[in-house]
Design a protein around this motif. Structure first.
Motif, PDB file in Angstrom:
ATOM      1  N   ASP A   1       0.852  -1.186   0.000  1.00  0.00           N
ATOM      2  CA  ASP A   1       0.000   0.000   0.000  1.00  0.00           C
ATOM      3  C   ASP A   1       0.891   1.241   0.000  1.00  0.00           C
ATOM      4  O   ASP A   1       2.075   1.167   0.343  1.00  0.00           O
ATOM      5  CB  ASP A   1      -0.961  -0.002   1.191  1.00  0.00           C
ATOM      6  CG  ASP A   1      -0.253   0.067   2.531  1.00  0.00           C
ATOM      7  OD1 ASP A   1       0.942  -0.277   2.586  1.00  0.00           O
ATOM      8  OD2 ASP A   1      -0.893   0.440   3.525  1.00  0.00           O
ATOM      9  N   LEU A   2       0.346   2.360  -0.435  1.00  0.00           N
ATOM     10  CA  LEU A   2       1.153   3.569  -0.608  1.00  0.00           C
ATOM     11  C   LEU A   2       0.426   4.757   0.012  1.00  0.00           C
ATOM     12  O   LEU A   2      -0.731   5.038  -0.340  1.00  0.00           O
ATOM     13  CB  LEU A   2       1.417   3.827  -2.097  1.00  0.00           C
ATOM     14  CG  LEU A   2       2.402   4.950  -2.425  1.00  0.00           C
ATOM     15  CD1 LEU A   2       3.817   4.537  -2.020  1.00  0.00           C
ATOM     16  CD2 LEU A   2       2.359   5.285  -3.909  1.00  0.00           C
TER      17      LEU A   2
ATOM     18  N   GLU B   1       9.449   0.926   4.022  1.00  0.00           N
ATOM     19  CA  GLU B   1       9.194   1.403   5.380  1.00  0.00           C
ATOM     20  C   GLU B   1       7.916   2.232   5.491  1.00  0.00           C
ATOM     21  O   GLU B   1       7.356   2.394   6.578  1.00  0.00           O
ATOM     22  CB  GLU B   1      10.388   2.214   5.888  1.00  0.00           C
ATOM     23  CG  GLU B   1      10.669   3.510   5.125  1.00  0.00           C
ATOM     24  CD  GLU B   1      11.377   3.284   3.793  1.00  0.00           C
ATOM     25  OE1 GLU B   1      11.489   4.246   3.007  1.00  0.00           O
ATOM     26  OE2 GLU B   1      11.805   2.144   3.549  1.00  0.00           O
ATOM     27  N   TYR B   2       7.407   2.738   4.389  1.00  0.00           N
ATOM     28  CA  TYR B   2       6.193   3.546   4.379  1.00  0.00           C
ATOM     29  C   TYR B   2       4.930   2.690   4.287  1.00  0.00           C
ATOM     30  O   TYR B   2       3.823   3.185   4.452  1.00  0.00           O
ATOM     31  CB  TYR B   2       6.225   4.510   3.185  1.00  0.00           C
ATOM     32  CG  TYR B   2       6.603   3.843   1.881  1.00  0.00           C
ATOM     33  CD1 TYR B   2       5.676   3.116   1.148  1.00  0.00           C
ATOM     34  CD2 TYR B   2       7.910   3.915   1.409  1.00  0.00           C
ATOM     35  CE1 TYR B   2       6.039   2.484  -0.024  1.00  0.00           C
ATOM     36  CE2 TYR B   2       8.274   3.285   0.226  1.00  0.00           C
ATOM     37  CZ  TYR B   2       7.337   2.563  -0.480  1.00  0.00           C
ATOM     38  OH  TYR B   2       7.691   1.929  -1.637  1.00  0.00           O
ATOM     39  N   ALA B   3       5.057   1.398   4.002  1.00  0.00           N
ATOM     40  CA  ALA B   3       3.895   0.528   3.775  1.00  0.00           C
ATOM     41  C   ALA B   3       3.413  -0.084   5.080  1.00  0.00           C
ATOM     42  O   ALA B   3       4.202  -0.436   5.964  1.00  0.00           O
ATOM     43  CB  ALA B   3       4.244  -0.576   2.785  1.00  0.00           C
ATOM     44  N   ASP B   4       2.100  -0.211   5.203  1.00  0.00           N
ATOM     45  CA  ASP B   4       1.491  -0.902   6.341  1.00  0.00           C
ATOM     46  C   ASP B   4       0.991  -2.297   5.961  1.00  0.00           C
ATOM     47  O   ASP B   4       0.687  -3.107   6.835  1.00  0.00           O
ATOM     48  CB  ASP B   4       0.304  -0.089   6.889  1.00  0.00           C
ATOM     49  CG  ASP B   4       0.754   1.179   7.581  1.00  0.00           C
ATOM     50  OD1 ASP B   4       1.827   1.151   8.224  1.00  0.00           O
ATOM     51  OD2 ASP B   4       0.051   2.195   7.475  1.00  0.00           O
TER      52      ASP B   4
ATOM     53  N   ARG C   1       0.662  -7.500   7.613  1.00  0.00           N
ATOM     54  CA  ARG C   1       0.201  -6.192   8.105  1.00  0.00           C
ATOM     55  C   ARG C   1       1.126  -5.731   9.229  1.00  0.00           C
ATOM     56  O   ARG C   1       1.414  -6.478  10.163  1.00  0.00           O
ATOM     57  CB  ARG C   1      -1.243  -6.268   8.599  1.00  0.00           C
ATOM     58  CG  ARG C   1      -2.250  -6.487   7.472  1.00  0.00           C
ATOM     59  CD  ARG C   1      -3.676  -6.507   8.015  1.00  0.00           C
ATOM     60  NE  ARG C   1      -4.663  -6.538   6.960  1.00  0.00           N
ATOM     61  CZ  ARG C   1      -5.111  -7.646   6.374  1.00  0.00           C
ATOM     62  NH1 ARG C   1      -4.638  -8.825   6.773  1.00  0.00           N
ATOM     63  NH2 ARG C   1      -6.021  -7.593   5.419  1.00  0.00           N
ATOM     64  N   ARG C   2       1.555  -4.487   9.125  1.00  0.00           N
ATOM     65  CA  ARG C   2       2.454  -3.930  10.123  1.00  0.00           C
ATOM     66  C   ARG C   2       1.702  -3.653  11.417  1.00  0.00           C
ATOM     67  O   ARG C   2       0.549  -3.201  11.404  1.00  0.00           O
ATOM     68  CB  ARG C   2       3.079  -2.636   9.600  1.00  0.00           C
ATOM     69  CG  ARG C   2       4.275  -2.162  10.417  1.00  0.00           C
ATOM     70  CD  ARG C   2       4.776  -0.823   9.905  1.00  0.00           C
ATOM     71  NE  ARG C   2       5.193  -0.861   8.513  1.00  0.00           N
ATOM     72  CZ  ARG C   2       6.366  -1.305   8.104  1.00  0.00           C
ATOM     73  NH1 ARG C   2       7.240  -1.791   8.968  1.00  0.00           N
ATOM     74  NH2 ARG C   2       6.684  -1.268   6.816  1.00  0.00           N
TER      75      ARG C   2
ATOM     76  N   THR D   1       5.514  -7.396  16.117  1.00  0.00           N
ATOM     77  CA  THR D   1       5.828  -8.156  14.900  1.00  0.00           C
ATOM     78  C   THR D   1       4.643  -8.101  13.944  1.00  0.00           C
ATOM     79  O   THR D   1       3.485  -7.999  14.374  1.00  0.00           O
ATOM     80  CB  THR D   1       6.133  -9.620  15.262  1.00  0.00           C
ATOM     81  OG1 THR D   1       5.013 -10.187  15.952  1.00  0.00           O
ATOM     82  CG2 THR D   1       7.364  -9.713  16.143  1.00  0.00           C
ATOM     83  N   PRO D   2       4.895  -8.191  12.645  1.00  0.00           N
ATOM     84  CA  PRO D   2       3.794  -8.137  11.676  1.00  0.00           C
ATOM     85  C   PRO D   2       2.841  -9.328  11.832  1.00  0.00           C
ATOM     86  O   PRO D   2       3.230 -10.409  12.285  1.00  0.00           O
ATOM     87  CB  PRO D   2       4.518  -8.201  10.322  1.00  0.00           C
ATOM     88  CG  PRO D   2       5.923  -7.812  10.600  1.00  0.00           C
ATOM     89  CD  PRO D   2       6.215  -8.255  11.988  1.00  0.00           C
ATOM     90  N   ILE D   3       1.595  -9.101  11.469  1.00  0.00           N
ATOM     91  CA  ILE D   3       0.606 -10.187  11.407  1.00  0.00           C
ATOM     92  C   ILE D   3       0.581 -10.695   9.972  1.00  0.00           C
ATOM     93  O   ILE D   3       0.405  -9.919   9.032  1.00  0.00           O
ATOM     94  CB  ILE D   3      -0.790  -9.679  11.818  1.00  0.00           C
ATOM     95  CG1 ILE D   3      -0.778  -9.227  13.283  1.00  0.00           C
ATOM     96  CG2 ILE D   3      -1.845 -10.757  11.595  1.00  0.00           C
ATOM     97  CD1 ILE D   3      -2.075  -8.583  13.727  1.00  0.00           C
ATOM     98  N   VAL D   4       0.763 -12.004   9.811  1.00  0.00           N
ATOM     99  CA  VAL D   4       0.823 -12.598   8.479  1.00  0.00           C
ATOM    100  C   VAL D   4      -0.215 -13.706   8.366  1.00  0.00           C
ATOM    101  O   VAL D   4      -0.314 -14.566   9.246  1.00  0.00           O
ATOM    102  CB  VAL D   4       2.223 -13.176   8.167  1.00  0.00           C
ATOM    103  CG1 VAL D   4       2.246 -13.791   6.774  1.00  0.00           C
ATOM    104  CG2 VAL D   4       3.287 -12.096   8.287  1.00  0.00           C
ATOM    105  N   ARG D   5      -0.985 -13.664   7.293  1.00  0.00           N
ATOM    106  CA  ARG D   5      -1.890 -14.757   6.941  1.00  0.00           C
ATOM    107  C   ARG D   5      -1.450 -15.300   5.583  1.00  0.00           C
ATOM    108  O   ARG D   5      -1.138 -14.532   4.668  1.00  0.00           O
ATOM    109  CB  ARG D   5      -3.336 -14.274   6.849  1.00  0.00           C
ATOM    110  CG  ARG D   5      -3.931 -13.819   8.163  1.00  0.00           C
ATOM    111  CD  ARG D   5      -4.420 -14.966   9.008  1.00  0.00           C
ATOM    112  NE  ARG D   5      -5.635 -15.565   8.482  1.00  0.00           N
ATOM    113  CZ  ARG D   5      -6.301 -16.558   9.102  1.00  0.00           C
ATOM    114  NH1 ARG D   5      -5.836 -17.078  10.238  1.00  0.00           N
ATOM    115  NH2 ARG D   5      -7.403 -17.058   8.579  1.00  0.00           N
TER     116      ARG D   5
END
Length: 332
Positions: free
Chosen positions: A66-67, A114-117, A153-154, A158-162
């Motif tokens: 995402d941006l 680094e700007y992406a969530d 997702r940031r 730690t990130p959440i990953v599916r």
């Protein structure tokens, strides 16, 4: 005064540092974008297996981030760099499943952008499965379409990953409705020939009636948390076993008869295939968490109609289990 020639490599390095970073500038229209990335990145994926030859997947990747509205563009070259890094990890044995490969890419993209969530990786592959025909035991191959995906997702920690893994398999179905019509007709003919009911039943048990057939396309995908594992070979097996019969690239005469007989002894509607897949998913993957999501689709290419038959179910493991348990209680 004589000038010392400059180093061409040094000149190129300094030149690249002086180039403006246009992506980091502000856009004319400052709105957030849900997905920015690259599509159809073709790669040969080699997944290491201990004691066996590596598994080869011919793959297409879609990679997105995402941006925020403050940036004009995303640095897309980082996507290619991350994919190549993780593909090397797969060759070295550090990544052993393609959905794991996607999740590792998704995590690394958060570090690079680094700007992406949110990051997303989609992988569509062709996988060659070695098979053996039922009677002559002739070796042949089948192409299975494999789908993998990961979304990261940031968070503040730690990130959440599916992640998800799925496959599309082609098989054969035989129509129960037309078969029942043909059975009724055959029964009347046999009764008219004074054949006893016991003999008629014995005949139908050995020789199922004719019906029209379809080439069926089954799709099964399971989405889980990043720490859970789904065996791709089990997914493929569920798809094959949920139709009337498998199909083969090469069949000898005995094989052909066996495949047709097996299909006609196991007639199934398109709805039956989806329900059978759901039942087998619960049996094979009962260790998965209840919020794991299952997508099941079946398309039958009709032989006596100009349309195709279709059925679908999307649900969590918990929802399917509740329905199955409720059905068992009702039958009791």
């Amino acid at each position: 005064m004589t000038r010392t020639p400059s180093d061409p490599l040094s000149d190129r390095t300094s030149f690249s540092k002086e180039l403006p970073d246009v992506q980091a500038t502000s856009p004319d229209v400052r709105i957030n974008l849900t997905r920015v990335g690259v599509k159809n990145v073709k790669k040969l994926v080699e997944v290491y297996r201990a004691g066996k030859r590596p598994v080869i997947f011919i793959s297409n990747f879609d990679v997105y981030v995402d941006l925020p509205g403050s940036l004009k563009g995303a640095n897309l070259s980082r996507n290619f760099e991350v994919i190549d890094e993780v593909l090397q990890q797969a060759i070295d044995g550090e990544v052993t499943q393609i959905e794991q490969l996607c999740s590792v890419v998704a995590r690394k993209l958060l570090d690079r952008h680094e700007y992406a969530d949110r990051t997303e990786v989609l992988m569509r592959s062709e996988f060659m499965v070695k098979r053996e025909t039922p009677v002559s035991h002739t070796t042949c191959h089948e192409v299975v379409k494999v789908h993998a995906r990961a979304i990261a997702r940031r968070t503040f920690r730690t990130p959440i990953v599916r992640k998800s893994i799925g496959a599309e398999v082609t098989g054969m179905t035989a129509c129960p409705c037309a078969q029942n019509i043909m059975k009724e007709r055959a029964m009347r003919v046999l009764e008219g020939l004074d054949v006893s009911k016991d003999k008629i039943d014995e005949f139908f048990a050995a020789v199922p009636m004719a019906t029209h057939n379809q080439r069926g396309k089954g799709f099964l995908c399971i989405e889980t948390d990043d720490d859970q594992q789904v065996d791709l070979e089990k997914v493929i097996s569920i798809l094959k076993d949920s139709m009337s019969s498998g199909i083969y690239e090469l069949l000898k005469r005995g094989d052909e008869g066996a495949v047709v007989l097996a299909a006609h002894k196991n007639p199934r509607f398109v709805e039956d295939c989806v329900r059978e897949m759901a039942r087998k998913v619960l049996a094979e993957f009962d260790y998965l968490s209840g919020d794991s999501r299952v997508t099941i689709k079946q398309t039958n290419e009709e032989s006596i109609h100009q349309h195709n038959a279709y059925a679908e179910r999307k649900a969590t493991i918990a929802e399917l289990a509740d329905e199955m348990n409720g059905d068992q209680h009702n039958s009791d």
